[in-house]
Design an enzyme around this catalytic site. Structure first.
Site, PDB file in Angstrom:
ATOM      1  N   SER A  38      -9.814  -1.340  22.721  1.00 32.88           N
ATOM      2  CA  SER A  38     -10.317   0.027  22.818  1.00 32.88           C
ATOM      3  C   SER A  38     -11.627   0.240  22.078  1.00 32.88           C
ATOM      4  CB  SER A  38      -9.264   1.002  22.274  1.00 32.88           C
ATOM      5  OG  SER A  38      -8.865   0.625  20.960  1.00 32.88           O
ATOM      6  N   ASP A 310     -10.354   9.214  15.354  1.00 27.89           N
ATOM      7  CA  ASP A 310      -8.906   9.355  15.207  1.00 27.89           C
ATOM      8  C   ASP A 310      -8.445   8.371  14.135  1.00 27.89           C
ATOM      9  OD1 ASP A 310      -8.782   6.830  16.463  1.00 27.89           O
ATOM     10  OD2 ASP A 310      -8.526   7.715  18.437  1.00 27.89           O
ATOM     11  N   HIS A 313     -10.197   4.685  15.537  1.00 27.06           N
ATOM     12  CA  HIS A 313     -11.384   4.515  16.376  1.00 27.06           C
ATOM     13  C   HIS A 313     -12.576   5.288  15.813  1.00 27.06           C
ATOM     14  CE1 HIS A 313      -8.017   3.884  19.342  1.00 27.06           C
ATOM     15  NE2 HIS A 313      -8.713   2.767  19.471  1.00 27.06           N
TER      16      HIS A 313
END
Length: 646
Positions: A38, A310, A313
């Protein structure tokens, strides 16, 4: 119909978000191919809370509200920003296996990173049939063969001119696959397997992240798992760097954990808020404590002030920080390989100064048994246009040259000369500053008889690069890395010509000639000072020049005291291979890598103009202008000198 109408709007929004990172002129790579999780995902998954046709990325939305359902897309991830800086085609930066793009008929990109991927899945996305799987809630949305399988079906291996980019390891922790040192080492080994698969298929340039310190993320910071997460992150990275050093691949490692620690220690230098808890809070509040000031529902929502979007990330600011960091390493040789060119340029200016003196003396030597001394000063300018793997640069400097010749007989004279040159070069997007002092000495011999003439010179020099300052953007700020080094040069040049004028005392002389030049510059390796994430250590650089040329020189005398002279020459360079530079991070000395830099010009044109004015029977004043031009380089110099017979 609405979806199709909005598709260009979504694409335009994404391009606008990318355009904030200025595109650099050098573009050495054919494309950027990304694998990972991600942290690099360019938009494999649909974005149900975004505009129609948009995809999801693991960072914040572009604003101004940053809210789901606002019509705002997610911002770009680090490799997307990096690709824009490198001039990669925008379509190549898109996701590889996005079901949204497939439904809309948009071509797949070269970013194979998928949110949630572990190291074993990253390896499959490179090597396995149906290795690229996009799944959500146990539902398969789309699948593709892995990158190398897809390439092999086309009869291709890895693109040797592409830049490959790999992140991974975080999901092995988050999904409970790493609970001890052995498992951390095994995960690192799987990431190295991905590197070796690409290398064995022909990849030459592979960027690999070190895993961020998971103990310094909002997910674990301040909790009982923080020491455990930090320890296993360190074990993973130690094994990763150890195996990469033995993998036989050309790997550019990114010391992400050190970079983020520097950002937390001095947030203002990266444009982050200095008065906020950057580790214990985040922007979105997803899995972490939302920052009360700059969080999405805070008093002044602004993700650019925060590092984390978050629990694990980065915000777009964090993504840009990582992109700038990577770019600073990739672009370093574009500037540093200009250091030998500074020396070659200075040498050529020095040789032009000697030749101007010789041309003023042509068919007008001092008497046999007599000395002629000269002293002169001048300035020079050296301009480099950007190349695929070299930065543009503007240089200027000044010099002092002196020497003398002794006439042995009617046909021969010999002499010596010395020069001091000070050169400054500004290069790259942030005007990096490189300074050099050159100390040169020459011995020369000249011949002229029966309309034939020749000269030859042997030159040696010492190079003092006393102030080297590499500058680059880093997040919301700018950083410089400093160092110094030394070097030396030696050169041999010779010319042979024939004077068309039938009499030595003719007021005019015109002569075709041929020339041969050899020069070798060696710049000692050096380390930039300190051990920051961006500081580099460089190997020695050696750059030779072999040139053959042909030209025409002439002069005209206005009476016995004044003369004008000019010269044109065309030279062919035979040492024109692109220069390589091997280096390593100071913080990771065992992981060296080699990147391309400056490409010497294969053809050069040279023009000189000058005058000589006799001030007294034994004293003359000389002035000159010299111009050299290659395809990407321009060099100019002016000089003024006095000569005295004694």
């Amino acid at each position: 119909m609405i979806r199709m109408a909005l598709k260009p709007l979504v694409a335009a929004c994404l391009l606008a978000s990318l355009s904030t990172a200025p595109q650099a002129a050098p573009s050495p790579y054919s494309t950027l191919v990304v694998f990972g999780d991600s942290l690099s995902d360019a938009g494999q998954f649909p974005d149900p809370a975004g505009p129609a046709g948009s995809t999801s990325r693991f960072t914040n939305r572009v604003g101004p509200t940053y809210q789901n359902g606002s019509g705002e897309i997610f911002g770009p991830t680090a490799p997307m920003l990096l690709g824009n800086q490198l001039g990669i085609a925008p379509g190549d930066l898109a996701a590889s296996t996005s079901p949204v793009n497939a439904q809309q008929g948009i071509a797949d990109g070269n970013n194979w990173a998928v949110g949630g991927y572990r190291t074993d899945q990253i390896y499959d996305s490179i090597t396995a049939a149906n290795g690229s799987l996009i799944e959500r809630d146990n539902t398969l949305l789309r699948s593709r063969d892995g990158y190398l399988v897809d390439r092999a079906r086309q009869g291709l291996g890895a693109d040797p001119n592409a830049l490959y980019y790999i992140t991974g390891g975080g999901n092995d922790f988050l999904q409970g696959r790493i609970l001890n040192d052995v498992q951390a080492q095994q995960a690192a080994g799987r990431l190295v397997d991905s590197v070796q698969a690409l290398q064995q298929a022909g990849a030459r340039y592979i960027v690999v992240w070190l895993l961020p310190d998971l103990g310094l993320t909002p997910a674990t910071f301040g909790g009982p798992l923080q020491p455990f997460a930090s320890q296993l992150s360190g074990t993973f990275n130690a094994e990763l760097t150890a195996q990469l050093s033995q993998a036989g691949a050309n790997v550019i490692p990114l010391n992400i954990p050190l970079l983020l620690k520097e950002g937390m220690a001095n947030p203002a230098s990266f444009g982050l808020a200095a008065d906020q808890n950057l580790i214990g809070t985040c922007f979105s509040g997803n899995g972490c404590t939302m920052n009360p000031t700059y969080g999405i529902n805070g008093s002044t929502p602004d993700p650019s002030k925060l590092l984390f979007n978050d629990s694990v990330h980065p915000t777009i600011t964090g993504q840009r920080l990582i992109a700038d960091y990577t770019y600073s390493l990739l672009s370093a040789p574009w500037e540093l390989t200009l250091l030998p060119e500074m020396a070659h340029g200075t040498l050529r200016a020095y040789q032009d100064e000697l030749r101007s003196q010789w041309q003023a003396d042509w068919e007008n030597w001092q008497n046999v048994g007599q000395w002629r001394g000269f002293v002169g000063g001048g300035g020079q300018r050296l301009d480099f246009d950007s190349q695929d793997s070299a930065a543009s640069g503007d240089g200027n400097g000044y010099n002092l040259t002196l020497g003398g010749s002794y006439r042995i007989d009617e046909a021969w004279r010999a002499g010596v000369a010395a020069g001091f040159y000070r050169q400054k070069l500004e290069a790259g997007a942030k005007d990096s500053d490189y300074r050099m002092n050159s100390y040169m000495a020459s011995a020369f011999v000249q011949y002229q008889e029966n309309r034939w003439w020749a000269d030859a010179a042997l030159t040696g020099g010492y190079l003092d690069y006393d102030d080297l300052k590499r500058k680059f953007a880093l997040g919301g700020g700018e950083r410089s890395e400093k160092g110094d080094t030394n070097g030396h040069l030696w050169a041999f040049s010779a010319r042979l010509g024939y004077d068309i004028a039938q009499q030595a005392d003719s007021p005019w002389h015109l002569s075709p000639f041929v020339s041969a030049d050899y020069a070798r510059v060696e710049v000692d390796g050096y380390s930039e000072k300190g051990a920051s994430a961006t500081a580099l250590d460089y190997d020695d650089q050696k750059r030779s020049s072999k040139r053959l040329g042909a030209g025409l020189q002439g002069k005209y005398a206005f009476g016995s005291d004044t003369q004008l002279f000019a010269e044109y020459a065309h030279e062919r360079e035979y040492e024109d291979d692109t220069q390589d530079l091997t280096m390593s991070l100071n913080s990771l000395p065992g992981n060296r890598f080699t990147l391309e830099g400056y490409t010497p010009q294969d053809h050069l044109n040279r023009v000189s103009l000058g005058f000589s004015q006799k001030l007294a029977p034994e004293l003359s004043l000389r002035g000159g202008y010299n111009w050299r031009k290659g395809e990407d380089d321009t060099q100019q110099s002016v000089s003024l000198a006095l000569s005295l017979d004694f």
